[in-house]
Design an enzyme around this catalytic site. Structure first.
Site, PDB file in Angstrom:
ATOM      1  N   ASN A 114     -44.621  30.543  19.345  1.00 22.45           N
ATOM      2  CA  ASN A 114     -44.227  29.208  18.883  1.00 22.45           C
ATOM      3  C   ASN A 114     -45.123  28.860  17.693  1.00 22.45           C
ATOM      4  O   ASN A 114     -46.281  28.479  17.868  1.00 22.45           O
ATOM      5  CB  ASN A 114     -44.415  28.211  20.038  1.00 22.45           C
ATOM      6  CG  ASN A 114     -43.993  26.807  19.667  1.00 22.45           C
ATOM      7  OD1 ASN A 114     -43.716  26.509  18.507  1.00 22.45           O
ATOM      8  ND2 ASN A 114     -43.969  25.926  20.653  1.00 22.45           N
TER       9      ASN A 114
ATOM     10  N   ARG B 283     -39.682  30.567  19.168  1.00 23.89           N
ATOM     11  CA  ARG B 283     -39.103  29.228  19.163  1.00 23.89           C
ATOM     12  C   ARG B 283     -38.832  28.851  17.712  1.00 23.89           C
ATOM     13  O   ARG B 283     -39.729  28.936  16.870  1.00 23.89           O
ATOM     14  CB  ARG B 283     -40.079  28.235  19.763  1.00 23.89           C
ATOM     15  CG  ARG B 283     -39.546  26.830  19.652  1.00 23.89           C
ATOM     16  CD  ARG B 283     -40.586  25.816  20.021  1.00 23.89           C
ATOM     17  NE  ARG B 283     -40.015  24.487  19.890  1.00 23.89           N
ATOM     18  CZ  ARG B 283     -40.702  23.421  19.522  1.00 23.89           C
ATOM     19  NH1 ARG B 283     -41.987  23.525  19.236  1.00 23.89           N
ATOM     20  NH2 ARG B 283     -40.118  22.265  19.427  1.00 23.89           N
TER      21      ARG B 283
ATOM     22  N   ARG C  10     -44.081   7.975  17.275  1.00 24.19           N
ATOM     23  CA  ARG C  10     -42.800   7.747  16.581  1.00 24.19           C
ATOM     24  C   ARG C  10     -42.101   6.520  17.148  1.00 24.19           C
ATOM     25  O   ARG C  10     -42.108   6.305  18.363  1.00 24.19           O
ATOM     26  CB  ARG C  10     -41.888   8.975  16.747  1.00 24.19           C
ATOM     27  CG  ARG C  10     -42.311  10.150  15.898  1.00 24.19           C
ATOM     28  CD  ARG C  10     -41.455  11.371  16.178  1.00 24.19           C
ATOM     29  NE  ARG C  10     -42.249  12.435  16.751  1.00 24.19           N
ATOM     30  CZ  ARG C  10     -41.771  13.515  17.357  1.00 24.19           C
ATOM     31  NH1 ARG C  10     -40.471  13.689  17.476  1.00 24.19           N
ATOM     32  NH2 ARG C  10     -42.579  14.426  17.860  1.00 24.19           N
TER      33      ARG C  10
END
Ligand code: ADP
Length: 397
Positions: A14, A91, A241
């Protein structure tokens, strides 16, 4: 090489913008995680490789090394104890509309991932660096790409289109893609198995709540709606976020503060969410402790997080013909009992009633709602395991 060298294993990679996470899967059907580790702060003098093996935690300085240096160091470490991998799974965050499932990597796939890079400029380029570095280290070893977006490619146009001029979609790819697909696919599949649901007649909502948060409605094994959109900023309140805001907010802030679009985007991605509301932390554990100690802003941030999540779950339920289970996963979903309890308290209208004792200790039983309630489960996500499984399936001779 040691005596372990004949072990066959799948390497899962990843690659982030300044880090590379890796894990090794071996044993029966490559389902045992043998080792995992992390190369971080790549490209800086503090670049370091750490890994967790049965002998304990180990550490090696990479001294300014980049992705390629990190992967060479990882390969060297692995060679010493395990030999070469049987296959490698990567990924990849964004597969656009080109990739609807995991694929064996060839030149066409690399070109496809490159073509999606404008949709995920921080994520796809490092994944490509990882793929290329491992291709040159192991030219004979097959590699597989597993996309965060692929599971959501079954959404119908009514769920993935924004109500904006249609040529923004056709010319620019402006649509909802959704993310965390590998996690949603895994936990929804586990819920179907554990509750012995009919594979052709079920409805599950999965809530992946980590630093990034998203929820997905799964009908008969296929994703039908999800909360993230063109980018991972849409939807739920997250660590830093904002999730959904009025799109008019950008013009308002530009007018009132004279901010550029880049500043506004940065503030919505990095200064908002739990951090922005609490003014304290993006970390849910810290906020729960602060709220328990009487911090009103931490309490408020948690309230907004839970209410907005429940509201989205209610919306997702409308894409299903029945609702059999809600699954909590990710660092918050798996560990934060007070958050699960508050979310379920908002969802009484969908038939949820929390079993507070089970919620405090989901353990083996995983179910955290009362016997006469709609089921809510806690299922730890296993994204790396899923990548290893897809890699095994696509490379099995
Ligand atoms: P990432 O999305 O980076 O993989 P994780 O899935 O590890 O992140 O989730 C991180 C979040 O999980 C953080 O907000 C952290 O505070 C929260 N978390 C982890 N453990 C607990 C806990 N015991 N109680 C409450 N929150 C927790």
């Amino acid at each position: 090489m040691t005596g372990l060298a004949s072990t066959t294993f799948i390497l899962v990679i990843n690659s982030g913008s300044s880090s590379v996470k890796f894990s090794l899967f071996g044993g029966h059907l490559f389902s045992d995680e043998l080792l995992s580790g992390l190369a971080e702060r790549l490209g800086t003098p503090e670049a370091v490789l750490t890994w967790q093996a049965s002998a304990g935690k180990q550490r090696e300085s990479l001294d300014g090394g980049d992705h390629s240096a990190a992967l060479s160091a990882i390969a060297k470490r692995l060679e010493a104890d395990y030999g070469a991998p049987f296959a490698i799974g990567h990924r990849v965050v964004h597969g656009g509309e080109a990739f609807t499932e995991s694929v064996l990597i060839d030149a066409g796939v690399i070109a496809g991932i490159e073509a999606c890079a404008s949709l995920a400029p921080l994520h796809n380029p490092p994944a490509l660096l990882g793929i290329r570095a491992l291709q040159s280290l192991y030219p004979q070893v097959p590699q597989v790409a597993v996309f965060d977006t692929a599971f959501h490619q079954t959404l119908a146009p009514e769920a993935f289109l924004y109500a904006v001029p249609k040529d923004w979609y056709t010319n620019l790819g402006v649509r909802r893609y959704g993310f965390h697909g590998t996690s949603h696919r895994y936990v929804a599949g586990e819920a179907v198995q554990r509750l012995a649901l009919d594979p052709n007649d079920h409805g599950v909502i999965s809530a992946h709540l980590g630093n990034g948060c998203s929820a997905t409605a799964v009908k008969n094994g296929r994703a039908v709606d999800t909360t993230m959109g063109l980018t991972p900023l849409e939807g739920l309140v997250m660590g830093t976020r904002s999730g959904d805001v009025d799109p008019g907010l950008h013009a308002y802030l530009a007018d009132r503060l004279g901010w550029s679009l880049a500043q506004i985007n940065d503030a919505l991605n990095r200064q908002s969410g739990l951090l922005g509301l609490s003014g304290l932390s993006n970390d849910m554990r810290t906020l729960i402790e602060a709220a328990d100690a009487g911090n009103a802003d931490a309490e408020l941030a948690i309230d907004v997080f839970c209410f907005r999540l429940a509201r989205k779950i209610g919306g997702l339920a409308m894409s299903l013909s029945r609702l059999d289970a809600l699954v909590f996963t990710g660092g918050i979903g798996e560990n934060a009992a007070p958050i699960r309890s508050r979310v379920l308290a908002h969802l009484g209208v969908l038939g949820f009633e929390c079993d507070e004792a089970a919620n405090l200790k989901p353990g083996e039983h995983v179910r955290i709602t009362r016997a006469d309630s709609t089921a809510a489960l806690v299922i730890p996500t296993r994204e790396e395991f899923m990548i290893a499984q897809d890699t095994q399936r696509l490379t099995q001779r």
